[in-house]
Design an enzyme around this catalytic site. Structure first.
Site: not given
Length: 319
Positions: A80-81, A128-129, A146, A152, A239
């Site tokens: 995903k990166d 997104r989240r 972050r 986290r 977009c």
């Protein structure tokens, strides 16, 4: 080649664990010895939000530079990166079998999202989240954070936030699934394109190595992430709204087919364009591009500037 393959990795616990999994695959499947080489990236050195650093590519460029400079032979990334634009001289040689791509909640007192009281502080650094959480209308106070997985989760344990949302795949690879308090259904939270998958890159000129690493490729995973990344690539041109996408190889009436879902949202989650489509597994990229084009035609490009009172209605379409 007789020397050990040098595998470039970020230094975080998750990155080295993922790279270690790939190293084990290479040893078992290809019979080659591997040594891990830590590479520091801009994303690791800065505490600034990813968007201000130029997005997810900040975790990738240093590893690719090390590849092209001959300092390492292979690089492993969270897929995903990866930027969707191919890099000159770099081959995406393999995408191994994917971990569960869903997002999860780690919350105080074992709570789920729906059980968190109104006003609870939820930490995430992902637009997104944020958008999809806002769309659920739970009244949570979402705070930008972050840091690595441990950082986290520690914010929850120390009471700095009441919950965080993370990728299940990372916790699975770190052996920390017992800390998950809820696995989020994709109907609530579509993951990032490529989430849960790993990317194995090498120099495209190393044709023998490209061919050898291809033996580690998992065809269903490759098809799914190709479709998801085609959605991302097409939408990036028109977009900049937060985006989630998930593709799965499923059994259709005439054999295996690819089922693809995607959503683009306004920042506040008040507006969204959500679509799904199916198609042949062999046409993964075409399926993703077609779905994204339909989303743009249906108003996805307007989401970042529209308000819930002025913008187009929420759309849920099967294309």
């Amino acid at each position: 080649m007789t020397n050990a393959l040098r595998l470039g990795t970020r230094a975080s616990a998750l990155a080295t664990t993922q790279s270690g999994l790939v190293a084990d695959l290479i040893r078992e499947r290809l019979g080659r010895e591997v040594e891990l080489v830590e590479v520091s990236t801009e994303g690791d050195r800065s505490a600034a939000p990813l968007a201000t650093l130029g997005g997810t590519g900040v975790f990738v460029s240093a590893l690719r530079d090390a590849l092209l400079a001959g300092q390492v032979d292979i690089a492993v990334h969270s897929l995903k990166d990866l930027p969707t634009t191919p890099a000159d001289g770099i081959a995406l040689a393999a995408v191994p079998p994917r971990e569960d791509p869903r997002d999860v909640v780690v919350a105080r007192d074992g709570l789920t999202l729906g059980e968190l009281p109104v006003g609870s502080r939820l930490g995430t650094g992902s637009p997104r989240r944020v958008s999809q959480l806002e769309a659920l209308g739970l009244g949570l106070a979402i705070e930008g954070i972050r840091g690595n997985v441990d950082t986290r989760i520690r914010k929850v344990r120390e009471g700095e936030v009441d919950a965080v949302v993370l990728a299940r795949a990372g916790l699975a690879r770190l052996g920390r699934l017992d800390e998950v308090t809820e696995v989020l259904d994709p109907l609530q939270m579509l993951p990032a394109p490529g989430q849960g998958a790993l990317a194995i890159e090498c120099r495209s000129a190393d044709t023998d190595l490209v061919a050898a690493l291809a033996r580690l490729d998992d065809a269903p995973t490759r098809a799914a992430v190709t479709a998801e990344r085609a959605v991302l690539n097409t939408l990036e041109a028109g977009c900049s709204a937060p985006l989630g996408a998930l593709a799965e190889v499923v059994e259709g009436e005439e054999g295996e087919e690819l089922w693809l879902r995607a959503v683009a949202l306004s920042e506040d989650g008040g507006l969204s364009v959500r679509m799904s489509a199916t198609g042949p597994v062999a046409e993964a990229e075409q399926l993703g591009r077609r779905l994204a084009s339909d989303m743009l035609d249906d108003g996805a490009a307007d989401l970042m500037t529209a308000s819930p009172l002025q913008g187009p209605p929420v759309r849920n379409t099967h294309a």
